[in-house]
Motif scaffolding. Sequence first.
Motif, short mmCIF file in Angstrom:
data_model
loop_
_atom_site.label_atom_id
_atom_site.label_comp_id
_atom_site.label_asym_id
_atom_site.label_seq_id
_atom_site.Cartn_x
_atom_site.Cartn_y
_atom_site.Cartn_z
N ASN A 165 46.71 39.60 41.67
CA ASN A 165 45.84 38.69 42.43
C ASN A 165 45.26 39.37 43.66
N ARG A 168 42.61 41.83 42.60
CA ARG A 168 41.35 41.12 42.32
C ARG A 168 40.55 40.92 43.60
N THR A 213 43.79 44.11 32.25
CA THR A 213 43.16 42.81 32.49
C THR A 213 42.18 42.89 33.66
N ILE A 214 42.62 43.50 34.77
CA ILE A 214 41.72 43.63 35.93
C ILE A 214 40.51 44.49 35.57
N ASP A 216 39.11 44.89 32.70
CA ASP A 216 38.21 44.10 31.86
C ASP A 216 37.43 43.07 32.68
N GLU A 217 38.14 42.43 33.61
CA GLU A 217 37.47 41.40 34.43
C GLU A 217 36.32 41.97 35.23
N PHE A 218 36.47 43.21 35.69
CA PHE A 218 35.43 43.79 36.56
C PHE A 218 34.55 44.79 35.81
#
Length: 266
Positions: A165, A168, A213-214, A216-218
């Motif tokens: 978190n 992010r 995951t991070i 991919d998110e960005f």
Amino acid sequence: MNQPIPKTELPQIKHIIAVASGKGGVGKSTVASGLAVALARNGFKVGLVDADIYGPSIPRMFGIEDARPEVTTNGNTDLMFPIEKFGIQIMSIGFFVDKGQSLIWRGPMAANAITQLIENTNWNGIDYLVIDFPPGTGDIQLTILQKYNLTGAVVVTTPQEIALNDARKATAMLTNNDLKVPLLGIVENMAWFTPAPHPDEKYFIFGQGGGQTIADEFGTRLIGQIPLVMELGEAAEKGQTAFHVINHAVVSAFETMASAIAEQTA
Ligand SMILES: Nc1ncnc2c1ncn2[C@@H]1O[C@H](COP(=O)(O)OP(=O)(O)OP(=O)(O)O)[C@@H](O)[C@H]1O
Ligand SMILES: [Mg+2]
């Protein structure tokens, strides 16, 4: 943010790479050091700035806590010579304060100190200046991001949800519309635990898949996964880097990371 601040040119430096994180203690300094050494081993000229004004750890990690940079005066400005270790030109506020002494500067003074470390150092033809950021998104980080043209940033996280978190938030700050720092990738540190007697075993004690995951998110890449190995922490205490650790997974993680950076900035 208000008016864009004009960028300060640094003619001795080709690329500036920030190593940032949301949470403290996730391994930024470890990653910045290992990345600097990996790039230097690939033949690049590398500088390393310890931007953690309040808690500099690079001098200890490189075993140069007692080093004091030479200073020459050029007109009204003092020019400092970086300390060289393992082929890397290193600058840290730690060279100017006594061991154990802590700095109690307010934000603007700290920001001023970091710009002096970057601008008043006699860098010698640097290909990559790696900047070890303090944790989070404070004055020092903002000053560097606003003042200089960064080639890109690497964000370090550990796999725990709370670290993700914070990662992010830091990544969102770097990539927001005002700063638009290109992301060179995410590094997942302490990705798994490998006990020394069983170098092929992996225990995902903090969870699994968070770094990816991070990334991919960005819309960026996971450019490194560094295992949690006791030797790496111990090496740092002895003034040694990841390349002094006889652990194949650690060394290869840093080699992969350096290749990913070199490839994206070629
Ligand atoms: N993969 C790892 N395996 C074992 N120990 C590690 C690993 N990564 C980091 N450490 C150790 O964990 C501690 C914190 O790492 P480091 O200082 O690199 O984090 P940091 O994010 O720079 O911390 P800070 O926010 O305080 O600047 C150090 O003692 C370091 O040697
Ligand atoms: Mg640090």
